[in-house]
Design a protein around this motif. Structure first.
Motif, PDB file in Angstrom:
ATOM      1  N   ALA A   1      -4.118  -8.414   2.498  1.00  0.00           N
ATOM      2  CA  ALA A   1      -3.797  -6.979   2.890  1.00  0.00           C
ATOM      3  C   ALA A   1      -5.019  -6.010   2.100  1.00  0.00           C
ATOM      4  O   ALA A   1      -5.725  -6.512   1.638  1.00  0.00           O
ATOM      5  CB  ALA A   1      -2.352  -6.499   2.134  1.00  0.00           C
ATOM      6  N   ASN A   2      -4.790  -4.963   1.812  1.00  0.00           N
ATOM      7  CA  ASN A   2      -5.086  -3.728   1.349  1.00  0.00           C
ATOM      8  C   ASN A   2      -5.053  -4.714   0.000  1.00  0.00           C
ATOM      9  O   ASN A   2      -4.204  -4.352  -0.159  1.00  0.00           O
ATOM     10  CB  ASN A   2      -4.578  -2.608   2.354  1.00  0.00           C
ATOM     11  N   GLY A   3      -6.680  -4.045  -0.536  1.00  0.00           N
ATOM     12  CA  GLY A   3      -6.784  -4.203  -2.427  1.00  0.00           C
ATOM     13  C   GLY A   3      -7.636  -5.316  -2.247  1.00  0.00           C
ATOM     14  O   GLY A   3      -7.918  -5.590  -1.413  1.00  0.00           O
ATOM     15  N   PRO A   4      -7.108  -5.505  -3.646  1.00  0.00           N
ATOM     16  CA  PRO A   4      -8.172  -6.731  -4.454  1.00  0.00           C
ATOM     17  C   PRO A   4      -7.906  -8.471  -3.898  1.00  0.00           C
ATOM     18  O   PRO A   4      -6.777  -8.346  -3.244  1.00  0.00           O
ATOM     19  CB  PRO A   4      -7.890  -6.887  -5.423  1.00  0.00           C
ATOM     20  N   SER A   5      -8.258  -9.067  -3.833  1.00  0.00           N
ATOM     21  CA  SER A   5      -8.191 -10.129  -2.941  1.00  0.00           C
ATOM     22  C   SER A   5      -6.901 -11.623  -4.382  1.00  0.00           C
ATOM     23  O   SER A   5      -6.632 -11.962  -3.980  1.00  0.00           O
ATOM     24  CB  SER A   5      -9.062 -11.177  -2.483  1.00  0.00           C
TER      25      SER A   5
ATOM     26  N   GLY B   1      -6.075   7.383  -2.005  1.00  0.00           N
ATOM     27  CA  GLY B   1      -7.246   7.525  -0.680  1.00  0.00           C
ATOM     28  C   GLY B   1      -8.690   6.233  -0.813  1.00  0.00           C
ATOM     29  O   GLY B   1      -9.422   6.399  -0.401  1.00  0.00           O
ATOM     30  N   GLN B   2      -8.391   5.526  -1.664  1.00  0.00           N
ATOM     31  CA  GLN B   2      -9.112   4.079  -0.970  1.00  0.00           C
ATOM     32  C   GLN B   2      -8.857   3.086  -0.791  1.00  0.00           C
ATOM     33  O   GLN B   2      -7.515   2.754  -0.744  1.00  0.00           O
ATOM     34  CB  GLN B   2     -10.007   3.951  -2.825  1.00  0.00           C
ATOM     35  N   SER B   3      -9.454   2.170  -0.287  1.00  0.00           N
ATOM     36  CA  SER B   3      -9.018   1.026   0.638  1.00  0.00           C
ATOM     37  C   SER B   3      -9.685  -0.076   0.049  1.00  0.00           C
ATOM     38  O   SER B   3     -10.778  -0.202  -0.834  1.00  0.00           O
ATOM     39  CB  SER B   3      -9.077   1.135   2.082  1.00  0.00           C
ATOM     40  N   LYS B   4      -9.337  -1.509   0.477  1.00  0.00           N
ATOM     41  CA  LYS B   4      -9.756  -2.363   0.008  1.00  0.00           C
ATOM     42  C   LYS B   4      -9.784  -2.494  -1.547  1.00  0.00           C
ATOM     43  O   LYS B   4      -8.792  -2.626  -2.360  1.00  0.00           O
ATOM     44  CB  LYS B   4     -11.117  -2.993   0.458  1.00  0.00           C
ATOM     45  N   THR B   5     -11.607  -2.459  -2.414  1.00  0.00           N
ATOM     46  CA  THR B   5     -11.517  -2.876  -3.644  1.00  0.00           C
ATOM     47  C   THR B   5     -11.679  -1.594  -4.327  1.00  0.00           C
ATOM     48  O   THR B   5     -12.174  -1.163  -5.142  1.00  0.00           O
ATOM     49  CB  THR B   5     -12.618  -4.112  -3.862  1.00  0.00           C
ATOM     50  N   GLY B   6     -10.648  -0.421  -3.425  1.00  0.00           N
ATOM     51  CA  GLY B   6     -11.307   0.200  -3.714  1.00  0.00           C
ATOM     52  C   GLY B   6     -12.582   1.150  -4.294  1.00  0.00           C
ATOM     53  O   GLY B   6     -13.234   0.506  -4.446  1.00  0.00           O
ATOM     54  N   GLY B   7     -12.855   2.409  -5.129  1.00  0.00           N
ATOM     55  CA  GLY B   7     -13.986   3.253  -5.490  1.00  0.00           C
ATOM     56  C   GLY B   7     -14.551   2.568  -7.079  1.00  0.00           C
ATOM     57  O   GLY B   7     -15.575   2.042  -7.135  1.00  0.00           O
TER      58      GLY B   7
END
Ligand code: NAG
Ligand code: NAG
Ligand code: NAG
Length: 243
Positions: A22-26, A67-73
């Motif tokens: 999902a969204n965020g770190p794996s 407002g960051q997706s996946k692994t963010g800034g």
């Protein structure tokens, strides 16, 4: 060596590992390094499964707030939480510390927490997740703003601590923690996405002028406005002693 000393030196640990698409770190990993502590409240009242889920939920909430997706800034793909006795590990007392994408939570604090330790654990995780992902103006932002943003995360996620000072408390906007969190919530009320934009601006540097840029007023003017909303006219409250 007395038995009570012994169990602190025997290093055994349990691990909870969680993979996600999902969204965020794996990957999220939680180490329970309290398993040799007698009556570990983390082990009994919180547990690895809950901790792994809460870590992921807190991370995703922070990424959404910023407002960051996946692994963010910051680009972290792996998030680690270690629950351990700071005393046994020779660390100075703190409720928790973070280092990059790693969070260390003090089991000694959880052990003696008066109240619902699962709720407090969760609230702390939202706070530390804010520290993990937030920008700091390359270390130049006021510490009170950093802790304030993290408690803003905790507040807006619904995990505020009941003992926090009420809205309108504080002497300065950057007193930190809940005081600054409530002020930031006020700013967010003036301009949706305020915290998101402020954090984004803090990637390389920090200036109080960011408040002017985003809200058209100096941070001190905004603090005055905020305070005046909570000033109750009338007699001064009776003096109280102790608490
Ligand atoms: C606790 O967790 C860490 C992960 O940082 C692990 O490497 C270590 O073996 C565990 N035990 C102690 C006592 O640190
Ligand atoms: C933080 O983590 C890095 C990399 O894992 C390590 O080299 C450094 O010593 C850590 N800093 C502290 C204060 O623990
Ligand atoms: C951040 O600060 C360090 C030293 O404190 C400096 O070397 C580095 O260039 C700074 N980075 C940016 C992007 O300003």
């Amino acid at each position: 060596m007395r038995p009570t000393q012994l169990f602190l030196f025997v290093i055994l640990f349990a691990v909870g590992l969680k993979s996600t698409g999902a969204n965020g770190p794996s990957e999220y990993e939680v180490f329970d390094n309290t398993t040799k502590t007698l009556d570990s409240r983390f082990n009994k009242e919180i547990g690895l499964d809950y901790a792994s889920d809460a870590l992921q939920a807190a991370t995703e909430f922070v990424l959404k707030t910023f407002g960051q997706s996946k692994t963010g800034g910051r680009g972290y793909d792996f998030i680690l939480l270690v629950v351990e006795s700071f005393r046994a590990n020779g660390r100075p007392f703190a409720i928790a510390t973070t280092n990059g994408s790693q969070t260390f939570m003090n089991a000694d604090y959880l052990q003696t927490f008066p109240g619902n330790v699962k709720d407090e654990f969760t609230g702390i995780l939202y706070f530390t997740s804010g520290l993990v992902w937030g920008w700091t103006g390359n270390g130049s932002a006021p510490v009170g703003l950093i802790t304030g943003i993290s408690d803003y995360i905790r507040l807006t996620a619904g995990w505020a601590y009941k003992g926090w000072p009420p809205r309108g408390s504080g002497l300065q906007w950057d007193d930190g923690y809940a005081i600054t969190a409530n002020f930031l919530a006020y700013c967010e009320g003036l301009r949706p996405r305020f915290v998101l934009d402020l954090n984004a601006m803090m990637i390389d540097s920090y200036s109080d002028a960011y408040f002017v840029k985003l809200l058209g007023k100096s941070v001190n003017e905004l603090w005055e406005d905020y305070k005046s909303e909570y000033t109750t006219p009338g007699p001064a409250p009776a003096q109280t002693f102790g608490h």
